[in-house]
Scaffold this motif. Structure first.
Motif, PDB file in Angstrom:
ATOM      1  N   ALA A  65      -6.204   1.369   3.683  1.00 52.11           N
ATOM      2  CA  ALA A  65      -5.459   0.187   4.153  1.00 52.11           C
ATOM      3  C   ALA A  65      -6.246  -0.568   5.230  1.00 52.11           C
ATOM      4  O   ALA A  65      -6.262  -1.795   5.249  1.00 52.11           O
ATOM      5  N   HIS A  66      -6.894   0.167   6.137  1.00 52.80           N
ATOM      6  CA  HIS A  66      -7.622  -0.465   7.244  1.00 52.80           C
ATOM      7  C   HIS A  66      -9.097  -0.671   6.904  1.00 52.80           C
ATOM      8  O   HIS A  66      -9.846  -1.136   7.759  1.00 52.80           O
ATOM      9  N   THR A  72      -7.309   8.632   6.334  1.00 54.16           N
ATOM     10  CA  THR A  72      -6.688   7.448   6.957  1.00 54.16           C
ATOM     11  C   THR A  72      -7.696   6.328   7.167  1.00 54.16           C
ATOM     12  O   THR A  72      -7.372   5.161   7.048  1.00 54.16           O
ATOM     13  N   MET A 119       8.234  -3.939   6.642  1.00 53.87           N
ATOM     14  CA  MET A 119       8.007  -4.582   5.343  1.00 53.87           C
ATOM     15  C   MET A 119       9.154  -4.261   4.389  1.00 53.87           C
ATOM     16  O   MET A 119       9.059  -3.341   3.562  1.00 53.87           O
ATOM     17  N   ASP A 150      -6.607   6.655   1.927  1.00 48.41           N
ATOM     18  CA  ASP A 150      -5.842   5.501   2.399  1.00 48.41           C
ATOM     19  C   ASP A 150      -6.856   4.537   3.013  1.00 48.41           C
ATOM     20  O   ASP A 150      -7.362   4.765   4.112  1.00 48.41           O
ATOM     21  N   SER A 163      -4.323  -2.080   1.335  1.00 46.34           N
ATOM     22  CA  SER A 163      -3.228  -2.970   1.747  1.00 46.34           C
ATOM     23  C   SER A 163      -3.765  -4.387   1.873  1.00 46.34           C
ATOM     24  O   SER A 163      -4.754  -4.612   2.583  1.00 46.34           O
ATOM     25  N   ILE A 196       3.435   6.205   6.773  1.00 50.12           N
ATOM     26  CA  ILE A 196       2.679   7.059   5.848  1.00 50.12           C
ATOM     27  C   ILE A 196       3.235   8.482   5.852  1.00 50.12           C
ATOM     28  O   ILE A 196       3.373   9.130   4.817  1.00 50.12           O
ATOM     29  N   ASN A 220      -1.738   8.155  12.900  1.00 46.25           N
ATOM     30  CA  ASN A 220      -1.504   7.413  11.670  1.00 46.25           C
ATOM     31  C   ASN A 220      -0.174   6.693  11.802  1.00 46.25           C
ATOM     32  O   ASN A 220       0.680   7.066  12.620  1.00 46.25           O
ATOM     33  N   ASP A 221       0.022   5.687  10.973  1.00 48.06           N
ATOM     34  CA  ASP A 221       1.298   4.983  10.940  1.00 48.06           C
ATOM     35  C   ASP A 221       2.400   5.950  10.515  1.00 48.06           C
ATOM     36  O   ASP A 221       2.221   6.714   9.558  1.00 48.06           O
ATOM     37  N   GLY A 266       1.432  -6.833  -0.729  1.00 49.04           N
ATOM     38  CA  GLY A 266       0.550  -6.407  -1.805  1.00 49.04           C
ATOM     39  C   GLY A 266      -0.488  -5.384  -1.414  1.00 49.04           C
ATOM     40  O   GLY A 266      -0.739  -5.115  -0.232  1.00 49.04           O
ATOM     41  N   TYR A 276      -0.618   4.275  17.539  1.00 47.91           N
ATOM     42  CA  TYR A 276      -0.058   5.462  16.883  1.00 47.91           C
ATOM     43  C   TYR A 276       0.035   6.597  17.900  1.00 47.91           C
ATOM     44  O   TYR A 276      -0.682   7.598  17.809  1.00 47.91           O
ATOM     45  N   TYR A 291      -0.540  -1.720  15.966  1.00 49.62           N
ATOM     46  CA  TYR A 291      -1.202  -0.600  15.311  1.00 49.62           C
ATOM     47  C   TYR A 291      -1.517   0.545  16.269  1.00 49.62           C
ATOM     48  O   TYR A 291      -2.566   1.176  16.193  1.00 49.62           O
ATOM     49  N   SER A 332      -2.095  -6.594   3.315  1.00 50.70           N
ATOM     50  CA  SER A 332      -1.470  -7.119   4.532  1.00 50.70           C
ATOM     51  C   SER A 332      -2.414  -7.065   5.724  1.00 50.70           C
ATOM     52  O   SER A 332      -2.103  -7.624   6.763  1.00 50.70           O
ATOM     53  N   LYS A 333      -3.526  -6.372   5.611  1.00 52.89           N
ATOM     54  CA  LYS A 333      -4.367  -6.146   6.784  1.00 52.89           C
ATOM     55  C   LYS A 333      -5.450  -7.234   6.870  1.00 52.89           C
ATOM     56  O   LYS A 333      -5.129  -8.368   7.176  1.00 52.89           O
ATOM     57  N   CYS A 358       0.840  -1.199   0.000  1.00 52.04           N
ATOM     58  CA  CYS A 358       0.000   0.000   0.000  1.00 52.04           C
ATOM     59  C   CYS A 358       0.876   1.250   0.000  1.00 52.04           C
ATOM     60  O   CYS A 358       0.570   2.239  -0.666  1.00 52.04           O
ATOM     61  N   ARG A 359       1.997   1.179   0.742  1.00 47.27           N
ATOM     62  CA  ARG A 359       2.844   2.381   0.842  1.00 47.27           C
ATOM     63  C   ARG A 359       3.417   2.769  -0.525  1.00 47.27           C
ATOM     64  O   ARG A 359       3.547   3.940  -0.832  1.00 47.27           O
TER      65      ARG A 359
HETATM   66  C1  LIG Z   1      -3.025   3.441   7.852  1.00 50.18           C
HETATM   67  C2  LIG Z   1      -2.027   2.653   7.060  1.00 50.18           C
HETATM   68  N1  LIG Z   1      -1.875   2.935   5.770  1.00 50.18           N
HETATM   69  C3  LIG Z   1      -1.006   2.271   4.989  1.00 50.18           C
HETATM   70  C4  LIG Z   1      -0.213   1.275   5.522  1.00 50.18           C
HETATM   71  C5  LIG Z   1       0.800   0.612   4.627  1.00 50.18           C
HETATM   72  O1  LIG Z   1       0.370  -0.627   4.202  1.00 50.18           O
HETATM   73  P1  LIG Z   1       1.453  -1.636   3.588  1.00 50.18           P
HETATM   74  O2  LIG Z   1       2.105  -2.303   4.754  1.00 50.18           O
HETATM   75  O3  LIG Z   1       0.665  -2.552   2.715  1.00 50.18           O
HETATM   76  O4  LIG Z   1       2.409  -0.810   2.807  1.00 50.18           O
HETATM   77  C6  LIG Z   1      -0.326   0.933   6.860  1.00 50.18           C
HETATM   78  C7  LIG Z   1       0.511  -0.149   7.414  1.00 50.18           C
HETATM   79  O5  LIG Z   1       0.329  -0.614   8.511  1.00 50.18           O
HETATM   80  C8  LIG Z   1      -1.266   1.630   7.651  1.00 50.18           C
HETATM   81  O6  LIG Z   1      -1.407   1.323   8.954  1.00 50.18           O
END
Ligand SMILES: Cc1ncc(COP(=O)(O)O)c(C=O)c1O
Length: 387
Positions: A122-123, A94, A251, A120, A144, A52, A48-49, A154, A330, A328, A146-147, A24-25
């Motif tokens: 991702a979540h 986010t 990652m 974003d 993402s 990002i 946020n992470d 991916g 933050y 997770y 990965s979540k 995702c990043r």
């Molecule tokens: C809010 C948020 N966005 C994006 C990402 C990035 O995702 P990825 O690990 O697939 O790059 C994360 C990763 O934990 C996240 O927490």
């Protein structure tokens, strides 16, 4: 084309053109570079992470921290001052833990100001707002895998305008690093390695193994900022290379061309997403029906449910004793973490601080054990915001 099946499946969910990305990043970096001029300013959430935050810096942009609503850390669009709006190139949502930011209002405001809305998601792969999936309001959105999906690799970059696909695909391909047999093997072995060490109850060994894979690097919630090095990297932006030590955290394969094993596993897991989301929704419902839950609105298949507890760290310790790991987190918010040299600070930082201090991101798939531990340990709900 190797990514076609994955992209077809996501396009069917979203109704938008979707480009597979190895993380995702990386998708977010491609989107920011496309939609924002270098030196532009991006409104984002301070809860946020940190990855990002570093991606925004790597894209040669200035992060601008938004005021948040205290109970779910969504962007408080009405509290963003007019002079802040006037200087922006984009808004990046986010959708923290899956709770949707107010995308319909933000989309309207961004259109009025002639700036991009980037989501974003991702979540929030299963979340909706205004009757539409999160990720269908912006000019672009990133997901993402990965979540919820659990592929640990991916993601997707989805765009409103399908005509952008060819250019974004070229931009992605220019950033990809060649597949490595060693990385693919480590990926293939990871689930069994994790299960084996967990089965032996070797939590320390498991962490060491994960660290070797580059999957767990942080000693604290936030990674060390290393301001000197970060300032030097910022002078070389836009570019991913100088930001590698910050952007790769958790990652290391974030820009690696995926091999067959990775793509097959991802396809299998994405094919099961409906069942996975149903389980997240059921767990979310249980967690939201407790005194620690403050968010309101329809039940979504959240990635994590932010329970708001008085003593968050004590709750994390009690959960750890029951072998429930809390991730997770933050805390502190990004403006407190990085400061004015790297970001515009929020005009109203208190709600973000309150949320970051009290939020315990509970995994809905472990709702029963989590609630059992919280009850047994006497965890108290957070005092009301503003007290
Ligand atoms: C809010 C948020 N966005 C994006 C990402 C990035 O995702 P990825 O690990 O697939 O790059 C994360 C990763 O934990 C996240 O927490």
């Amino acid at each position: 084309m190797v990514y076609a099946a994955l992209e077809r499946s996501m396009r069917a969910r979203l109704g938008r053109e979707c480009l597979y990305v190895p993380s995702c990043r990386l998708g977010l970096y491609v989107a920011l570079r496309h939609f924002c001029p270098p030196g532009g300013r991006v409104l984002m959430s301070p809860v946020n992470d940190d990855v990002i935050f570093f991606v925004v810096l790597a894209a040669g942009l200035r992060p601008v921290q938004a005021p948040l609503r205290p109970h779910d850390a969504t962007i408080d669009a009405a509290a963003v001052p007019e002079d802040v709006w006037r200087g922006l190139s984009a808004v990046l949502t986010t959708n923290l833990y899956g709770n949707p930011d107010p995308a319909p209002q933000l989309a309207a405001r961004c259109a009025e100001s002639g700036i991009a809305l980037l989501e974003d998601a991702a979540h929030a792969i299963g979340s909706e707002i205004g009757g539409r999936p999160v990720g269908t309001y912006g000019d672009a959105s990133v997901f993402s895998l990965s979540k919820h999906t659990g592929a640990k690799a991916g993601g997707f970059l989805a765009v409103r305008d399908p005509a952008l696909r060819a250019g974004l695909e070229r931009a992605r391909d220019a950033l990809l690093r060649p597949a490595r047999a060693g990385a693919e093997l480590a990926y293939a072995l990871r689930p069994s390695a994790e299960a084996a060490v967990r089965g032996l109850r070797l939590a320390g060994a498991a962490r060491a193994a994960m660290r070797l894979l580059g999957a767990v690097e942080r000693q604290e919630i936030r990674m060390p900022l290393r301001p000197g090095g970060l300032k030097a990297a910022t002078a070389r932006a836009p570019a991913l290379g100088p930001f590698h030590p910050w952007v790769r955290v958790d990652m290391h394969d974030y820009r690696l061309t995926p091999g067959r094993v990775r793509l097959r596993r991802t396809e299998r897991l994405l094919g099961r997403l409906g069942t996975t989301l149903a389980a997240h929704r059921a767990g979310t419902e249980k967690l939201l029906a407790t005194p620690w839950a403050l968010a309101t609105g329809p039940v979504q298949p959240l990635f994590r449910v932010p329970l708001l507890v008085a003593d968050r760290d004590a709750a994390i310790a009690a959960l750890a004793r029951a072998r429930v790991t809390t991730g997770y987190l933050y805390d502190p918010p990004l403006d407190d973490y990085a400061g004015a040299p790297f970001t515009d600070v929020s005009p109203a930082p208190e709600a973000a601080r309150w949320f970051a201090r009290h939020a315990l991101p509970a995994d809905p798939l472990r709702a029963d054990v989590t609630l059992g531990v919280l009850r047994a340990s006497g965890a108290r709900p957070a005092p009301p915001y503003g007290d």
